[in-house]
Write a protein that holds these residues in place. Structure first.
Motif, mmCIF file in Angstrom:
data_model
loop_
_atom_site.group_PDB
_atom_site.id
_atom_site.type_symbol
_atom_site.label_atom_id
_atom_site.label_comp_id
_atom_site.label_asym_id
_atom_site.label_seq_id
_atom_site.Cartn_x
_atom_site.Cartn_y
_atom_site.Cartn_z
ATOM 1 N N GLN A 96 1.008 -1.265 -0.038
ATOM 2 C CA GLN A 96 -0.274 -0.409 0.065
ATOM 3 C C GLN A 96 0.689 1.444 -0.281
ATOM 4 O O GLN A 96 0.361 2.273 0.020
ATOM 5 C CB GLN A 96 -1.194 0.175 0.989
ATOM 6 N N GLU A 97 2.460 0.925 -0.039
ATOM 7 C CA GLU A 97 3.147 2.232 0.221
ATOM 8 C C GLU A 97 3.830 2.356 -1.451
ATOM 9 O O GLU A 97 3.299 1.198 -1.659
ATOM 10 C CB GLU A 97 4.041 2.381 0.836
ATOM 11 N N GLU A 98 4.119 3.117 -1.545
ATOM 12 C CA GLU A 98 4.737 4.033 -3.172
ATOM 13 C C GLU A 98 6.207 3.443 -2.777
ATOM 14 O O GLU A 98 7.165 3.641 -4.026
ATOM 15 C CB GLU A 98 5.142 4.928 -2.904
ATOM 16 N N ILE A 99 6.889 3.255 -1.952
ATOM 17 C CA ILE A 99 8.721 3.204 -1.365
ATOM 18 C C ILE A 99 8.876 1.819 -1.932
ATOM 19 O O ILE A 99 10.123 1.540 -2.473
ATOM 20 C CB ILE A 99 8.481 3.238 0.294
ATOM 21 N N PRO A 100 8.281 0.826 -2.211
ATOM 22 C CA PRO A 100 8.637 -0.330 -3.089
ATOM 23 C C PRO A 100 9.198 -0.974 -3.909
ATOM 24 O O PRO A 100 10.639 -1.548 -4.118
ATOM 25 C CB PRO A 100 7.526 -1.334 -3.204
ATOM 26 N N TYR A 101 9.517 1.020 -4.594
ATOM 27 C CA TYR A 101 9.516 0.912 -6.182
ATOM 28 C C TYR A 101 10.890 0.876 -5.520
ATOM 29 O O TYR A 101 11.660 0.862 -6.742
ATOM 30 C CB TYR A 101 8.983 1.200 -7.006
ATOM 31 N N GLN A 102 10.905 1.408 -5.052
ATOM 32 C CA GLN A 102 12.707 2.045 -4.110
ATOM 33 C C GLN A 102 13.871 0.922 -3.368
ATOM 34 O O GLN A 102 15.001 1.223 -3.349
ATOM 35 C CB GLN A 102 13.035 3.198 -3.554
ATOM 36 N N THR A 103 13.243 -0.353 -3.484
ATOM 37 C CA THR A 103 13.823 -0.370 -2.780
ATOM 38 C C THR A 103 15.255 -1.730 -3.460
ATOM 39 O O THR A 103 14.834 -0.997 -4.386
ATOM 40 C CB THR A 103 13.089 -1.561 -1.474
ATOM 41 N N GLN A 104 15.604 -2.587 -2.463
ATOM 42 C CA GLN A 104 16.497 -3.445 -2.961
ATOM 43 C C GLN A 104 16.509 -4.376 -1.704
ATOM 44 O O GLN A 104 17.425 -5.696 -2.201
ATOM 45 C CB GLN A 104 18.160 -2.379 -2.060
ATOM 46 N N ALA A 138 -4.170 -13.050 -5.701
ATOM 47 C CA ALA A 138 -4.433 -11.923 -5.919
ATOM 48 C C ALA A 138 -3.824 -11.247 -5.642
ATOM 49 O O ALA A 138 -2.760 -10.025 -5.928
ATOM 50 C CB ALA A 138 -6.282 -11.101 -5.508
ATOM 51 N N SER A 139 -3.282 -11.287 -3.974
ATOM 52 C CA SER A 139 -2.175 -11.116 -3.592
ATOM 53 C C SER A 139 -0.647 -11.288 -4.193
ATOM 54 O O SER A 139 -0.027 -10.538 -4.593
ATOM 55 C CB SER A 139 -1.762 -11.046 -1.856
ATOM 56 N N LYS A 140 -0.752 -12.279 -4.245
ATOM 57 C CA LYS A 140 0.381 -12.590 -5.557
ATOM 58 C C LYS A 140 1.014 -12.030 -6.315
ATOM 59 O O LYS A 140 1.882 -11.567 -6.727
ATOM 60 C CB LYS A 140 0.704 -14.317 -5.880
ATOM 61 N N ASN A 141 -0.266 -12.131 -7.322
ATOM 62 C CA ASN A 141 -0.002 -10.811 -8.787
ATOM 63 C C ASN A 141 0.203 -9.670 -8.469
ATOM 64 O O ASN A 141 0.694 -9.231 -9.362
ATOM 65 C CB ASN A 141 -1.428 -10.927 -9.671
ATOM 66 N N LYS A 142 -0.005 -8.848 -7.801
ATOM 67 C CA LYS A 142 -0.159 -7.664 -7.191
ATOM 68 C C LYS A 142 1.370 -7.583 -6.731
ATOM 69 O O LYS A 142 1.834 -6.113 -7.605
ATOM 70 C CB LYS A 142 -0.866 -7.060 -5.980
ATOM 71 N N CYS A 143 1.725 -8.170 -5.966
ATOM 72 C CA CYS A 143 3.336 -7.693 -5.475
ATOM 73 C C CYS A 143 4.137 -8.466 -6.823
ATOM 74 O O CYS A 143 5.077 -7.709 -6.491
ATOM 75 C CB CYS A 143 3.298 -9.749 -4.023
ATOM 76 N N LYS A 144 3.586 -9.099 -7.507
ATOM 77 C CA LYS A 144 4.623 -9.624 -8.392
ATOM 78 C C LYS A 144 5.429 -8.254 -9.335
ATOM 79 O O LYS A 144 6.273 -7.750 -9.855
ATOM 80 C CB LYS A 144 4.006 -10.338 -9.444
ATOM 81 N N GLU A 145 3.906 -7.648 -9.558
ATOM 82 C CA GLU A 145 4.274 -5.682 -10.321
ATOM 83 C C GLU A 145 4.727 -4.850 -9.171
ATOM 84 O O GLU A 145 5.195 -4.595 -9.708
ATOM 85 C CB GLU A 145 2.009 -5.786 -10.131
#
Length: 493
Positions: A252-260, A274-281
């Motif tokens: 629900q946060e925007e930070i994941p895109y910037q993580t390592q 549904a959660s797995k598919n979202k997590c892959k994205e």
């Protein structure tokens, strides 16, 4: 072999590498081993030999020091959840009879110690507690006592009833550590984080896995989404051991895109498709794994979310885990048929503490009875049909709530759901769904029935829907089914 032996090696080979860090304090491997030996000496000087040592604490460096020190001394640490009521804690203390208790000042006042000879040592963030004064008087010359095969006694999180003490051996966890390396294709094990409570097996296992592998374990006092993601942004190649509810919060946060993050390893509850598919994205190329296991069994099966297209499966068995699916007569069922899951491996627990009958009930001819109903496909992948203890009987027919929940979770308007049987004079038990809605739009019972009938036999569709604002969870992040059942009873009175 004693599980702490690799730490002695790391203290010599990489003495200045950080073993534990909480963001404020840290312990190098040499410093951690020194503290471990100091605590062990203190226990031995107090006359403790294979005695039990209770730890009632939140996530902190001292928790790990005491846990390791007790093991080094040949004692048996018993982590106890500080979130339990004082009554529950005191029942466990009365049952286990520890000779020494390590706790925080805030929890000490709730303890009722019948045995006045029990030594109580406290941690404190504000000022030096008795633990600090005690340990500072000791040196690190203690000799390791490796005669005790018992590693620790943990307690189940009590999702459906009273917690039971499960006994784990050194060898069972060391075999589990090897299974981690074999199953999960990790580039390295340099940094690990498990933001759940240390008193629960997933996080405790991750700590010991990290130290056994010579990695740095990052401590957070409790799960905070932003704090966890900030750490993952700062530290490269982080390996996360989490439960599905934590993953949902992080997405629900925007930070994941910037993580390592290197890998997300999920357990402790079913991770929805549904959660797995979202997590892959959201997490892109991050390695995603789900494993199925228990405090008693350790690892059972696992799934590589990116590589394996097996919707709703809990994966294939770990190396060295034998699987048998049997009927009520202990006979193997055909592929695709539902039966009771039995497993056999060298990662299993020793038994329940002081519960001989319960221990005997879960073992049969060397096989551990898991309590889950399963079937497997032609490729050997496992699928959960339901928990035998959760089974409902409606109109004389068996219904497993997990099966109905997996269908309801596909409805976009539903954020979270739990299915249970409510006593009914006509049906015996009426299939009922507790629903937390995803927004303002709510579906009628008839609309939900119609959806379910496309995927389930008609008798499995919920006959009533109860809306809830939120669900109750155990401190390990699992849905507290018994607490929700009790809530439902009160609502329906």
């Amino acid at each position: 072999m004693n599980l702490v032996v690799p730490l002695l090696h790391y203290a010599t080979q990489q003495p200045d590498k950080v073993a534990l860090s909480d963001g404020h304090e840290s312990r190098t491997y040499s410093a951690l081993v020194q503290r471990m030996k100091q605590i062990a000496q203190g226990l031995q000087l107090s006359g403790l030999n294979q005695e039990k040592v209770a730890i009632i604490s939140t996530n902190r460096i001292e928790f790990v020091e005491v846990f390791l020190g007790a093991i080094y001394a040949g004692c048996v640490p018993i982590p106890i959840d500080p979130k339990w009521s004082s009554k529950e804690v005191n029942v466990i203390l009365e049952q286990c009879q520890p000779k020494m208790i390590f706790t925080e000042n805030a929890f000490a006042k709730n303890l009722v110690l019948q045995d006045r000879e029990i030594q109580l040592l406290t941690f404190s963030a504000e000022e030096a507690g008795s633990y600090d004064n005690w340990s500072d008087t000791l040196n690190s010359e203690a000799e390791m006592n490796d005669t005790n095969e018992l590693l620790f006694i943990g307690f189940t999180s009590g999702t459906t009833g009273t917690p039971k003490g499960y006994m784990r051996t050194h060898l069972s966890w060391m075999n589990s550590f090897k299974a981690t390396s074999e199953a999960f294709q990790l580039n390295n094990m340099e940094h690990m984080l498990a933001p759940g409570p240390f008193v629960h097996s997933l996080s405790l296992f991750a700590i010991m896995q990290s130290l056994y592998s010579g990695a740095t374990f990052h401590i957070v006092k409790d799960f905070n989404t932003r704090k966890v993601l900030k750490l993952c942004k700062q530290i490269p190649d982080m390996i996360l051991f989490v439960v599905p509810t934590m993953i949902e919060s992080m997405m629900q946060e925007e930070i994941p895109y910037q993580t390592q993050i290197q890998a997300v390893i999920s357990s402790g509850g079913k991770w929805t498709e549904a959660s797995k598919n979202k997590c892959k994205e959201v997490f892109g190329g991050v390695k995603l794994y789900e494993f199925y296991g228990s405090s008693e069994a350790s690892y059972i099966s696992y799934l590589d979310i990116h590589a394996e297209n097996k919707p709703n499966s809990v994966g294939r068995p770990f190396h060295g885990v034998e699987i048998s699916i049997r009927d009520e007569h202990f006979q193997e069922v055909p592929t695709g048929s539902i039966g009771q899951l039995y497993i056999r491996s060298d990662m299993m627990f020793k038994g329940y503490y002081q519960l001989a009958e319960e221990t005997t009930a879960v073992f049969r001819d060397g096989w551990l009875i898991i309590g889950d109903l399963m079937y497997k496909d032609q490729d050997g992948y496992l699928y959960m049909a339901g928990r035998s203890k959760n089974m409902m009987v409606t109109g004389g027919l068996n219904v497993f709530p997990e099966e109905v929940e997996s269908v309801l979770q596909q409805i976009p308007e539903i954020e979270e759901v739990m299915v249970l049987g409510v006593p009914d004079t006509y049906w015996g038990e009426q299939v009922t769904a507790l629903v937390k809605w995803n927004g303002q739009q709510r579906l009628s019972t008839e609309e939900i029935k119609n959806y379910c009938r496309q995927h389930l036999a008609s008798y499995k569709a919920p006959k009533q829907i109860i809306s809830v604002d939120q669900f109750i969870y155990t401190s390990s992040g699992k849905m507290a089914r018994q607490a929700m059942k009790d809530y439902t009873k009160r609502v329906m009175i």
